[in-house]
Design a protein around this motif. Structure first.
Motif, PDB file in Angstrom:
ATOM      1  N   ALA A  15      11.969  -6.158  -1.354  1.00  0.00           N
ATOM      2  CA  ALA A  15      10.766  -5.971  -2.161  1.00  0.00           C
ATOM      3  C   ALA A  15       9.811  -4.942  -1.586  1.00  0.00           C
ATOM      4  O   ALA A  15       9.165  -4.195  -2.337  1.00  0.00           O
ATOM      5  CB  ALA A  15      10.045  -7.313  -2.330  1.00  0.00           C
ATOM      6  N   GLU A  16       9.706  -4.877  -0.254  1.00  0.00           N
ATOM      7  CA  GLU A  16       8.696  -3.998   0.343  1.00  0.00           C
ATOM      8  C   GLU A  16       9.194  -3.442   1.671  1.00  0.00           C
ATOM      9  O   GLU A  16       9.777  -4.172   2.484  1.00  0.00           O
ATOM     10  CB  GLU A  16       7.393  -4.774   0.561  1.00  0.00           C
ATOM     11  N   VAL A  17       8.962  -2.161   1.887  1.00  0.00           N
ATOM     12  CA  VAL A  17       9.269  -1.512   3.162  1.00  0.00           C
ATOM     13  C   VAL A  17       8.004  -0.858   3.679  1.00  0.00           C
ATOM     14  O   VAL A  17       7.329  -0.122   2.940  1.00  0.00           O
ATOM     15  CB  VAL A  17      10.380  -0.462   3.018  1.00  0.00           C
ATOM     16  N   VAL A  18       7.683  -1.129   4.935  1.00  0.00           N
ATOM     17  CA  VAL A  18       6.484  -0.557   5.560  1.00  0.00           C
ATOM     18  C   VAL A  18       6.889   0.147   6.848  1.00  0.00           C
ATOM     19  O   VAL A  18       7.602  -0.424   7.672  1.00  0.00           O
ATOM     20  CB  VAL A  18       5.435  -1.647   5.869  1.00  0.00           C
ATOM     21  N   VAL A  19       6.449   1.386   7.007  1.00  0.00           N
ATOM     22  CA  VAL A  19       6.595   2.112   8.269  1.00  0.00           C
ATOM     23  C   VAL A  19       5.249   2.051   8.959  1.00  0.00           C
ATOM     24  O   VAL A  19       4.239   2.490   8.396  1.00  0.00           O
ATOM     25  CB  VAL A  19       7.023   3.574   8.036  1.00  0.00           C
ATOM     26  N   ALA A  20       5.205   1.487  10.168  1.00  0.00           N
ATOM     27  CA  ALA A  20       3.918   1.189  10.789  1.00  0.00           C
ATOM     28  C   ALA A  20       3.930   1.497  12.284  1.00  0.00           C
ATOM     29  O   ALA A  20       4.971   1.730  12.895  1.00  0.00           O
ATOM     30  CB  ALA A  20       3.542  -0.278  10.550  1.00  0.00           C
ATOM     31  N   ASP A  21       2.747   1.447  12.849  1.00  0.00           N
ATOM     32  CA  ASP A  21       2.518   1.794  14.253  1.00  0.00           C
ATOM     33  C   ASP A  21       2.978   0.663  15.167  1.00  0.00           C
ATOM     34  O   ASP A  21       2.509  -0.471  15.061  1.00  0.00           O
ATOM     35  CB  ASP A  21       1.023   2.058  14.465  1.00  0.00           C
ATOM     36  N   GLY A  47      -0.261   1.015   8.030  1.00  0.00           N
ATOM     37  CA  GLY A  47       0.911   1.864   7.966  1.00  0.00           C
ATOM     38  C   GLY A  47       1.138   2.446   6.588  1.00  0.00           C
ATOM     39  O   GLY A  47       0.209   2.574   5.779  1.00  0.00           O
ATOM     40  N   THR A  48       2.376   2.802   6.304  1.00  0.00           N
ATOM     41  CA  THR A  48       2.764   3.431   5.042  1.00  0.00           C
ATOM     42  C   THR A  48       3.723   2.530   4.280  1.00  0.00           C
ATOM     43  O   THR A  48       4.761   2.132   4.806  1.00  0.00           O
ATOM     44  CB  THR A  48       3.464   4.780   5.294  1.00  0.00           C
ATOM     45  N   THR A  49       3.381   2.193   3.064  1.00  0.00           N
ATOM     46  CA  THR A  49       4.289   1.458   2.196  1.00  0.00           C
ATOM     47  C   THR A  49       5.197   2.450   1.489  1.00  0.00           C
ATOM     48  O   THR A  49       4.719   3.398   0.858  1.00  0.00           O
ATOM     49  CB  THR A  49       3.507   0.638   1.153  1.00  0.00           C
ATOM     50  N   VAL A  50       6.499   2.254   1.636  1.00  0.00           N
ATOM     51  CA  VAL A  50       7.476   3.152   1.017  1.00  0.00           C
ATOM     52  C   VAL A  50       7.973   2.524  -0.279  1.00  0.00           C
ATOM     53  O   VAL A  50       8.340   1.349  -0.304  1.00  0.00           O
ATOM     54  CB  VAL A  50       8.659   3.423   1.968  1.00  0.00           C
ATOM     55  N   ARG A  62      -0.231  -6.582  11.417  1.00  0.00           N
ATOM     56  CA  ARG A  62      -1.010  -5.490  10.822  1.00  0.00           C
ATOM     57  C   ARG A  62      -0.251  -4.847   9.663  1.00  0.00           C
ATOM     58  O   ARG A  62      -0.830  -4.549   8.612  1.00  0.00           O
ATOM     59  CB  ARG A  62      -1.328  -4.427  11.879  1.00  0.00           C
ATOM     60  N   ALA A  63       1.036  -4.626   9.878  1.00  0.00           N
ATOM     61  CA  ALA A  63       1.838  -4.016   8.818  1.00  0.00           C
ATOM     62  C   ALA A  63       1.900  -4.922   7.591  1.00  0.00           C
ATOM     63  O   ALA A  63       1.785  -4.457   6.449  1.00  0.00           O
ATOM     64  CB  ALA A  63       3.244  -3.724   9.335  1.00  0.00           C
ATOM     65  N   LEU A  64       2.070  -6.219   7.813  1.00  0.00           N
ATOM     66  CA  LEU A  64       2.097  -7.164   6.697  1.00  0.00           C
ATOM     67  C   LEU A  64       0.746  -7.238   5.999  1.00  0.00           C
ATOM     68  O   LEU A  64       0.659  -7.596   4.824  1.00  0.00           O
ATOM     69  CB  LEU A  64       2.508  -8.551   7.195  1.00  0.00           C
ATOM     70  N   GLY A  65      -0.312  -6.883   6.741  1.00  0.00           N
ATOM     71  CA  GLY A  65      -1.659  -6.910   6.188  1.00  0.00           C
ATOM     72  C   GLY A  65      -2.092  -5.610   5.534  1.00  0.00           C
ATOM     73  O   GLY A  65      -3.239  -5.497   5.081  1.00  0.00           O
ATOM     74  N   GLY A  66      -1.209  -4.614   5.506  1.00  0.00           N
ATOM     75  CA  GLY A  66      -1.536  -3.375   4.791  1.00  0.00           C
ATOM     76  C   GLY A  66      -1.608  -2.129   5.641  1.00  0.00           C
ATOM     77  O   GLY A  66      -1.833  -1.031   5.102  1.00  0.00           O
ATOM     78  N   LEU A  72      -0.202   8.738   5.473  1.00  0.00           N
ATOM     79  CA  LEU A  72      -0.074   8.495   4.040  1.00  0.00           C
ATOM     80  C   LEU A  72       0.017   7.002   3.799  1.00  0.00           C
ATOM     81  O   LEU A  72       0.949   6.352   4.291  1.00  0.00           O
ATOM     82  CB  LEU A  72       1.183   9.184   3.500  1.00  0.00           C
ATOM     83  N   PRO A  73      -0.900   6.404   3.055  1.00  0.00           N
ATOM     84  CA  PRO A  73      -0.837   4.961   2.813  1.00  0.00           C
ATOM     85  C   PRO A  73       0.365   4.565   1.965  1.00  0.00           C
ATOM     86  O   PRO A  73       0.835   3.424   2.036  1.00  0.00           O
ATOM     87  CB  PRO A  73      -2.154   4.647   2.097  1.00  0.00           C
ATOM     88  N   GLU A  74       0.876   5.500   1.160  1.00  0.00           N
ATOM     89  CA  GLU A  74       2.047   5.220   0.333  1.00  0.00           C
ATOM     90  C   GLU A  74       2.911   6.467   0.260  1.00  0.00           C
ATOM     91  O   GLU A  74       2.402   7.596   0.225  1.00  0.00           O
ATOM     92  CB  GLU A  74       1.628   4.789  -1.076  1.00  0.00           C
ATOM     93  N   TYR A  75       4.219   6.241   0.256  1.00  0.00           N
ATOM     94  CA  TYR A  75       5.152   7.360   0.179  1.00  0.00           C
ATOM     95  C   TYR A  75       6.301   6.954  -0.719  1.00  0.00           C
ATOM     96  O   TYR A  75       6.824   5.839  -0.600  1.00  0.00           O
ATOM     97  CB  TYR A  75       5.687   7.712   1.564  1.00  0.00           C
ATOM     98  N   ARG A  76       6.684   7.837  -1.617  1.00  0.00           N
ATOM     99  CA  ARG A  76       7.741   7.522  -2.570  1.00  0.00           C
ATOM    100  C   ARG A  76       8.991   8.339  -2.268  1.00  0.00           C
ATOM    101  O   ARG A  76       8.917   9.560  -2.096  1.00  0.00           O
ATOM    102  CB  ARG A  76       7.260   7.787  -3.998  1.00  0.00           C
TER     103      ARG A  76
END
Length: 289
Positions: free
Chosen positions: A246-252, A267-270, A261-265, A211-215
């Motif tokens: 401001a931003e949380v990313v769950v990534a590989d 994984g999943t932005t929560v 990679r996570a900072l570049g988009g 999922l690219p985004e999860y709320r």
């Protein structure tokens, strides 16, 4: 230019490529980014406990939350594994990347303080019992003074449990929630949570269901993707977002340059769900011409 802080949480999965992660963090730090690395090490704790003959058990609360049963012997094993094995290896790997790093636990400088519950109910071996010798705690405060001092001198802090309890003893705390609390206390711009999966999955058995985004809702259950260890990560992500990160990313964490990679988009932005939403995968939206 003073770069905002990025907090990276390294999960305990043995699948995570810690060498690649440290090389990436070193490159980011060398470029001027301020990075704090928070880590756990469940697999190393289990291995050391087995070698030392210390039985490991899980506690499940009546509501279904699970945690490591941290009796006094397990607390000692946890400190040996995290501060004596995992942390020195991460500090050394960062050094090989050309940056200075300093290993800390929440005890150092009272950076992370927590309240230990003297007694609580839990389901153990199928029975609901009263636990009195569990040294798990809930984070009460993060003092960013020591972390900020290290960052100001270009040093990457490498932080892990345990935390300092109110009675001056060590207490185990969740590493994901530690990362969230640290990110909030430092006013971090981003929290990157590296795991042994591409991110948050619609189906935890299918890595192609990323999922690219999860709320996550602001309270209550964090949604259908909260399976296994992902539940704690999504709860921690919510706490970070409520703490103004401001931003949380769950990534590989298994790939090369995982943080970049996570900072570049990747994984999943929560994100926090709107009040009327219950959480989950973000709906697709379209824009008119």
């Amino acid at each position: 230019m003073i770069h905002p802080v990025t907090v990276v949480k390294c999960g305990g999965s043995p699948a995570i490529d810690r060498e690649a992660m440290c090389a990436d963090i070193a490159s980011l730090a060398a470029a001027g980014r301020r990075v704090v690395l928070v880590h756990g090490g469940a697999a190393e704790v289990d291995l050391l406990a087995e070698r030392l003959g210390v039985p490991q058990r899980r506690l499940t609360t009546p509501s279904g939350s699970s945690s490591r049963y941290t009796d006094p012997a397990t607390l000692e094993v946890l400190q040996l594994a995290l501060a004596g094995k995992v942390k020195p290896a991460l500090v050394a790997a960062l050094g090989r990347g050309g940056v200075r790093a300093a290993g800390l636990t929440g005890l150092d400088g009272a950076t992370v303080t927590a309240r230990r519950t003297a007694a609580h109910r839990a389901v153990l071996d199928g029975r609901t019992v009263m636990i009195r010798d569990d040294h798990n705690g809930r984070i009460r405060k993060v003092d960013p003074t020591l972390l900020t001092l290290l960052l100001e001198h270009g040093i990457v802090p490498v932080l892990s449990p345990p935390a300092l309890a109110e009675d001056g003893t060590a207490v185990n705390v969740d590493a994901d929630r530690t990362a969230a609390a640290v990110a909030a206390a430092l006013g971090a711009e981003r929290l990157v949570m590296l795991t042994g999966a591409p991110g948050v999955l619609a189906d935890h058995r299918d890595e192609s269901s990323l999922l690219p985004e999860y709320r996550v809702p602001v309270e209550g259950p964090v949604g259908d993707a909260a399976v296994g260890g992902m539940k704690a990560k999504l709860q921690a992500a919510r706490e970070a977002l409520l703490g103004s990160v401001a931003e949380v990313v769950v990534a590989d964490g298994r790939v090369k340059d995982p943080v970049s990679r996570a900072l570049g988009g990747a994984g999943t932005t929560v994100r926090l769900a709107a009040v009327h939403e219950t959480g989950g995968a973000a709906p697709l939206t379209t824009t008119g011409s």
